[in-house]
Design a protein around this motif. Structure first.
Motif, PDB file in Angstrom:
ATOM      1  N   ALA A 117       0.837  -1.194   0.000  1.00 18.72           N
ATOM      2  CA  ALA A 117       0.000   0.000   0.000  1.00 18.72           C
ATOM      3  C   ALA A 117       0.874   1.246   0.000  1.00 18.72           C
ATOM      4  CB  ALA A 117      -0.900  -0.002   1.232  1.00 18.72           C
ATOM      5  N   GLU A 118       0.364   2.267  -0.653  1.00 18.90           N
ATOM      6  CA  GLU A 118       1.063   3.556  -0.697  1.00 18.90           C
ATOM      7  C   GLU A 118       1.113   4.141   0.716  1.00 18.90           C
ATOM      8  OE1 GLU A 118       2.160   6.841  -3.596  1.00 18.90           O
ATOM      9  OE2 GLU A 118       1.505   4.827  -4.040  1.00 18.90           O
ATOM     10  N   PRO A 119       2.307   4.563   1.187  1.00 18.78           N
ATOM     11  CA  PRO A 119       2.374   5.129   2.541  1.00 18.78           C
ATOM     12  C   PRO A 119       1.654   6.480   2.621  1.00 18.78           C
ATOM     13  CG  PRO A 119       4.524   5.212   1.470  1.00 18.78           C
ATOM     14  CD  PRO A 119       3.597   4.491   0.546  1.00 18.78           C
ATOM     15  N   GLU A 120       1.125   6.764   3.792  1.00 18.94           N
ATOM     16  CA  GLU A 120       0.484   8.050   4.036  1.00 18.94           C
ATOM     17  C   GLU A 120       1.536   9.156   3.948  1.00 18.94           C
ATOM     18  OE1 GLU A 120      -2.769   8.963   5.020  1.00 18.94           O
ATOM     19  OE2 GLU A 120      -3.342   6.930   4.436  1.00 18.94           O
ATOM     20  N   PRO A 121       1.177  10.323   3.404  1.00 19.78           N
ATOM     21  CA  PRO A 121       2.128  11.438   3.423  1.00 19.78           C
ATOM     22  C   PRO A 121       2.469  11.815   4.866  1.00 19.78           C
ATOM     23  CG  PRO A 121       0.305  11.901   1.931  1.00 19.78           C
ATOM     24  CD  PRO A 121      -0.060  10.652   2.701  1.00 19.78           C
ATOM     25  N   LEU A 122       3.685  12.237   5.061  1.00 15.51           N
ATOM     26  CA  LEU A 122       4.146  12.703   6.367  1.00 15.51           C
ATOM     27  C   LEU A 122       3.730  14.160   6.523  1.00 15.51           C
ATOM     28  CD1 LEU A 122       5.970  12.181   8.890  1.00 15.51           C
ATOM     29  CD2 LEU A 122       7.842  13.141   7.522  1.00 15.51           C
ATOM     30  N   THR A 123       3.147  14.512   7.664  1.00 16.94           N
ATOM     31  CA  THR A 123       2.789  15.903   7.926  1.00 16.94           C
ATOM     32  C   THR A 123       3.911  16.569   8.704  1.00 16.94           C
ATOM     33  OG1 THR A 123       0.436  15.399   7.951  1.00 16.94           O
ATOM     34  CG2 THR A 123       1.116  17.437   9.029  1.00 16.94           C
ATOM     35  N   THR A 156       3.016  18.646   3.670  1.00 15.34           N
ATOM     36  CA  THR A 156       3.067  17.197   3.537  1.00 15.34           C
ATOM     37  C   THR A 156       4.318  16.812   2.764  1.00 15.34           C
ATOM     38  OG1 THR A 156       1.708  17.244   1.545  1.00 15.34           O
ATOM     39  CG2 THR A 156       0.571  16.882   3.655  1.00 15.34           C
ATOM     40  N   THR A 174       6.169  13.458   0.715  1.00 18.86           N
ATOM     41  CA  THR A 174       6.110  12.114   0.150  1.00 18.86           C
ATOM     42  C   THR A 174       7.476  11.804  -0.445  1.00 18.86           C
ATOM     43  OG1 THR A 174       5.307  12.978  -1.964  1.00 18.86           O
ATOM     44  CG2 THR A 174       3.637  12.235  -0.372  1.00 18.86           C
ATOM     45  N   ASP A 226       8.214   5.094   2.720  1.00 20.67           N
ATOM     46  CA  ASP A 226       7.555   5.604   3.921  1.00 20.67           C
ATOM     47  C   ASP A 226       8.550   6.453   4.703  1.00 20.67           C
ATOM     48  OD1 ASP A 226       5.853   6.089   6.037  1.00 20.67           O
ATOM     49  OD2 ASP A 226       5.464   3.982   6.460  1.00 20.67           O
ATOM     50  N   ARG A 254       7.879   7.805   7.672  1.00 17.58           N
ATOM     51  CA  ARG A 254       7.629   7.689   9.123  1.00 17.58           C
ATOM     52  C   ARG A 254       8.453   6.543   9.704  1.00 17.58           C
ATOM     53  NH1 ARG A 254       2.232   8.566   7.277  1.00 17.58           N
ATOM     54  NH2 ARG A 254       2.287   6.352   6.998  1.00 17.58           N
TER      55      ARG A 254
END
Length: 143
Positions: free
Chosen positions: A2-8, A128, A130, A140, A142
């Motif tokens: 799965a595509e990782p969530e963007p880092l905030t 954000t 990526t 990722d 994170r």
């Protein structure tokens, strides 16, 4: 995968340097395990500049700001501010680059990225980030 969530990244948050330091460590780890360049792109508010951090297999980190989204007055202000911080203005006049040699602490890179995000009065709105490697595979950021 799965595509990782963007880092905030919130430049106004005291923990931003820790968040970015962890991201730099993750970029370096991916590069070391794959022997591929990895680039993290950090967003910007409309009309401002994004920052890209690229980790190279040799261990260096290259920070890049391109000026394409900036008005002429912002371009001058951002270029001047980055140049005063030791960034090299690109020959084409369209950006600036700062090379961090191998062994540069991740925290030093993080502080420089934070400074570049908000240089010349850029808003300190949350951003954000990526990342992708040289093959386009998501990374990722994170821990």
């Amino acid at each position: 995968m799965a595509e990782p969530e963007p880092l905030t990244i919130d430049p106004a948050d005291f923990d931003a340097v820790g968040v970015l330091s962890d991201a730099v460590v993750n970029l370096r780890a991916h590069t070391m395990t794959t022997d591929k360049d990895v680039a993290a792109t950090i967003s910007a508010p409309e009309g401002w500049h994004r920052v890209v951090a690229t980790n190279k297999p040799g261990g260096s980190t290259v920070l890049v700001v391109r000026f394409g989204e900036l008005s002429m007055s912002r371009l001058r202000n951002v270029a001047d501010a980055l140049h005063r911080r030791g960034w090299q203005l690109d020959e084409d006049g369209e950006g600036a680059t700062l090379r961090q040699p191998p062994g540069t602490p991740a925290t030093d890179v993080a502080f420089e990225v934070l400074a570049a995000l908000t240089v010349a009065g850029a808003p300190s709105d949350p951003r954000t980030a990526t990342a992708v490697d040289a093959d386009g595979s998501p990374v990722d950021l994170r821990p």
